[in-house]
Every structure is written in C-alpha cells, then in structure tokens.
Write an enzyme that holds these catalytic residues in place. Structure first.
Site, PDB file in Angstrom:
ATOM      1  N   ASP A 121       0.848  -1.195   0.000  1.00  0.00           N
ATOM      2  CA  ASP A 121       0.000   0.000   0.000  1.00  0.00           C
ATOM      3  C   ASP A 121       0.886   1.248   0.000  1.00  0.00           C
ATOM      4  O   ASP A 121       1.807   1.376   0.811  1.00  0.00           O
ATOM      5  CB  ASP A 121      -0.899   0.012   1.243  1.00  0.00           C
ATOM      6  CG  ASP A 121      -1.976   1.076   1.147  1.00  0.00           C
ATOM      7  OD1 ASP A 121      -3.044   0.769   0.584  1.00  0.00           O
ATOM      8  OD2 ASP A 121      -1.736   2.192   1.631  1.00  0.00           O
ATOM      9  N   GLU A 170      -4.834   2.391  -4.257  1.00  0.00           N
ATOM     10  CA  GLU A 170      -3.382   2.507  -4.150  1.00  0.00           C
ATOM     11  C   GLU A 170      -2.757   1.241  -3.581  1.00  0.00           C
ATOM     12  O   GLU A 170      -1.613   1.239  -3.148  1.00  0.00           O
ATOM     13  CB  GLU A 170      -3.003   3.703  -3.273  1.00  0.00           C
ATOM     14  CG  GLU A 170      -3.337   3.578  -1.809  1.00  0.00           C
ATOM     15  CD  GLU A 170      -4.741   4.082  -1.471  1.00  0.00           C
ATOM     16  OE1 GLU A 170      -4.964   4.461  -0.315  1.00  0.00           O
ATOM     17  OE2 GLU A 170      -5.602   4.093  -2.366  1.00  0.00           O
TER      18      GLU A 170
END
Length: 385
Positions: free
Chosen positions: A256, A299
């Site tokens: 992430d 993301e």
C-alpha cells in the site's frame, strides 16, 4: 465438369463473403488485417466474374482487368496476413507484382496459357510466403486454425508451380477454360476448397484473436498495465490448489502506497494516477522472474511469490520496499510503501491468507510505514525493512 460454371459459383461465394464483411466491418478490422482482407475478397470476386468469361470475350479488356484484380486480391491477402501477425511488407514489390501480372496478361493476349504459367509461378511464391508467415507466427489461442490455413496456402503454393510446369510440358494451346484436361479440372476443384479454408479460416483467426484480446483486457488494470484483481484471484486460487497438492509454500504480499490520499489532495488526481503508474513500474522491475505483481485496488498492490518461505519472503519484500521508495524531488513528497506478507500454510483459503497479509499490512502502517511486516502466527514474528 464446366469450369466457367464452377468459377461463377466461386464468384457468388466470394461476393457473399465480401458483402458480409462489408456489413459487419468495424474500426477494429484495421488493426488485425480484416479490413484489408475484405478488400481482397471483393477484388477476387470481381476478378473471377471477369475471368469466367474466358474465351467468350473477344477483347483484351476483360482478361486484363480480371488479371489485374486477381493480382490485387493476392497482394491484399498477403498484406492482411502480415498485418495480422504484425510483420512489415513492401508496397513497391507488391505494386511491381500486380503490374507485371497485368503486362504479361496483355502481351499474352488470347494465349491464356502463357499468362497462366507466369501467374502460377508468381502466385505460388506468395502462397508459400503466406504459409511460412502463418506457420512461424502461430499464436497459442488460434494455432490450430492458423496452421490449417497455413497448410492450405502451402499446398496451393506447390500446386500452382506444378500446374505451370504441366502446361509447359503439355504445350496446351486451348481457349482459357474450355477443353481443360482432367488434371486441370482437379486443380479448380481444389481451388474451391482452398478458397473456403483460407477465407473463412482468416475470419476465424481474427475472431479468436479478438476474443483473446478481450479476455486479456479483462485481466489487466487499465491504468498501470499490471494484472488486475480478477487476475490475482485466479492466480491465487491456482497457487492454493498447487500448494495443497505438493506442499510447497508460497507467499502473498500486500503493498500500500503511504500517504497517497495526501498526494491526491495536494497535487490532484492526475498526479496521483502518474504516481500509481510509476510505482507499478518500479514494483514490476524489482520482482524475480517467477514473481507476479497485481493492482489490488486503489493505491493497493499485491505480489505473489511462488515457492517462497518466510525467510525468503522477508528478503524479497524488503528489497521491494527499498526499490519502490522515492526521495522528495521537484516539490513532490517522498513516495514510500508499506508491505504485509503472509506465508501459505496447509488449510489456508484465499480469505484466510489475504486476511493475514492485510493484518500484517495494517501493522506496518501503524508502526510508521515504509516497512515490511510478516503475518503473525505461532512460528513467525514481525520483521521490518
């Protein structure tokens, strides 16, 4: 057998094919060669209509135009095949071929066998080149059809020069299609089969290629070019089945980007998209040959590490963590990522394995980001890069 009648039947079949290709044409046809193929079928149908007049035409206009359209159709098929496999072709050489066919046909006049001999050698060469191109560039999804079409081209590439040699040895001096010997009739029958196989075969090749591209697009993230969540789910299930069968461990890494929302808020979504694309490229270049990277969503990314135990996974993830990090530059903030790693253990499902990786990722975030954490279970403690 009346060969002119057979040619009329071939003309009707080609005309019907051309009409359907014109009706069903789309912009995508320009990329796979089908639009060029459509023009080739159209030219060939008109050529056969003119050439079927044979000796009944007392002028040179019909055979000259027929030969020209026939040569143009052969060159268009050659171009379409090269477009299909993504190979270059020479326009000047093809133009020279078409021009030579027309000139020889005009010079031969009513001595049709002379033009037939010349055409057979020229067309035979192109048929063999088509066969070689399709055979060598066979694509996995359309390989059976592609090689069947290649075989039809190869056989025609052999038959045409043999016909020319037979015409030379027999010293035939008959009208174009009348009083043809039995072996000549057999060639026309084979030609009918050849038309069906090559014309429908090429359309089928384009159909299979289009379906393959659609399937590939459904498994590819449109922004980063990495495999997407659906592809990851498929790959993970395959890995789970394989591990349950042979007991070899593998690892799942959730990744992430740190502070990505702040990047979007400060610099806009275009900058965020650019950051995701660049991150995906850095992540991909840091993988081993056997590893696969996926965009999991937003993301968040995911990496599958085959045949990788806890120790190896920690090393690989640590190297990736360093690889994807970017220092602050040109007013843009530093870019880092947090990694959560889970190792397969017997009895795992996709949910349990991803759940542990997600817990490890959350812990990496809470411990300061830009680090690697291994999923915690009895024999594994968290580590960081």
């Amino acid at each position: 057998m009346d060969i002119p009648t057979l040619m009329i039947a071939q003309t009707c079949m080609l005309s019907a094919m051309a009409a359907m290709l014109w009706i069903a044409r789309t912009d995508a046809d320009r990329k796979n060669g089908l639009r060029t193929w459509m023009f080739g079928v159209s030219c060939q149908s008109m050529a056969y209509l003119l050439l079927a007049q044979g000796g009944r035409d007392t002028t040179l206009l019909s055979p000259m135009l027929g030969n020209g359209l026939g040569a143009l159709s052969v060159s268009l098929y050659f171009v379409a095949i090269r477009q299909f496999v993504g190979r270059p072709y020479s326009k000047p050489w093809l133009a020279l071929m078409v021009g030579s066919i027309v000139v020889v046909g005009a010079v031969a006049g009513q001595k049709y066998q002379l033009a037939t001999i010349f055409n057979s050698f020229v067309y035979g060469t192109l048929e063999l080149l088509n066969a070689l191109t399709l055979w060598r560039a066979s694509q996995t999804e359309s390989k059976p059809v592609q090689r069947t079409v290649a075989l039809a081209y190869f056989l025609m590439g052999i038959v045409l020069p043999l016909r020319a040699c037979a015409l030379i040895l027999s010293q035939m001096n008959t009208d174009y299609l009348s009083a043809a010997p039995v072996w000549h009739q057999a060639i026309f029958i084979f030609g009918f089969v050849y038309i069906v196989v090559t014309k429908l075969g090429f359309v089928q090749m384009c159909k299979i290629k289009a379906e393959s591209m659609i399937a590939q697009q459904s498994l590819t993230d449109g922004l980063t070019g990495l495999a997407n969540r659906r592809a990851f789910d498929n790959a993970l299930q395959i890995a789970l089945n394989s591990a349950a069968r042979d007991g070899r461990p593998f690892s799942v890494v959730l990744v992430d980007l740190d502070h990505f929302k702040a990047l979007n808020d400060c610099f806009g979504h275009l900058a965020g998209d650019a950051a995701l694309v660049a991150f995906g490229q850095r992540l991909r270049t840091g993988l081993r040959l056997q590893d696969d990277a996926f965009r999991y969503g937003g993301e968040e990314f995911c990496v599958l590490l085959p045949n990788t135990d806890a120790t190896e996974a920690a090393v690989v993830a640590g190297r990736l963590c360093a690889k994807v990090a970017l220092a602050e530059q040109n007013g843009h903030p530093a870019q880092t990522a947090s990694f959560g790693v889970a190792i397969w253990r017997r009895g795992d499902t996709a949910d349990t394995l991803i759940g542990r990786a997600d817990d490890a990722l959350y812990r990496a975030k809470s411990l300061g980001r830009n680090r690697v954490e291994l999923a915690r279970y009895a024999d594994c403690d968290g580590v960081h890069a």
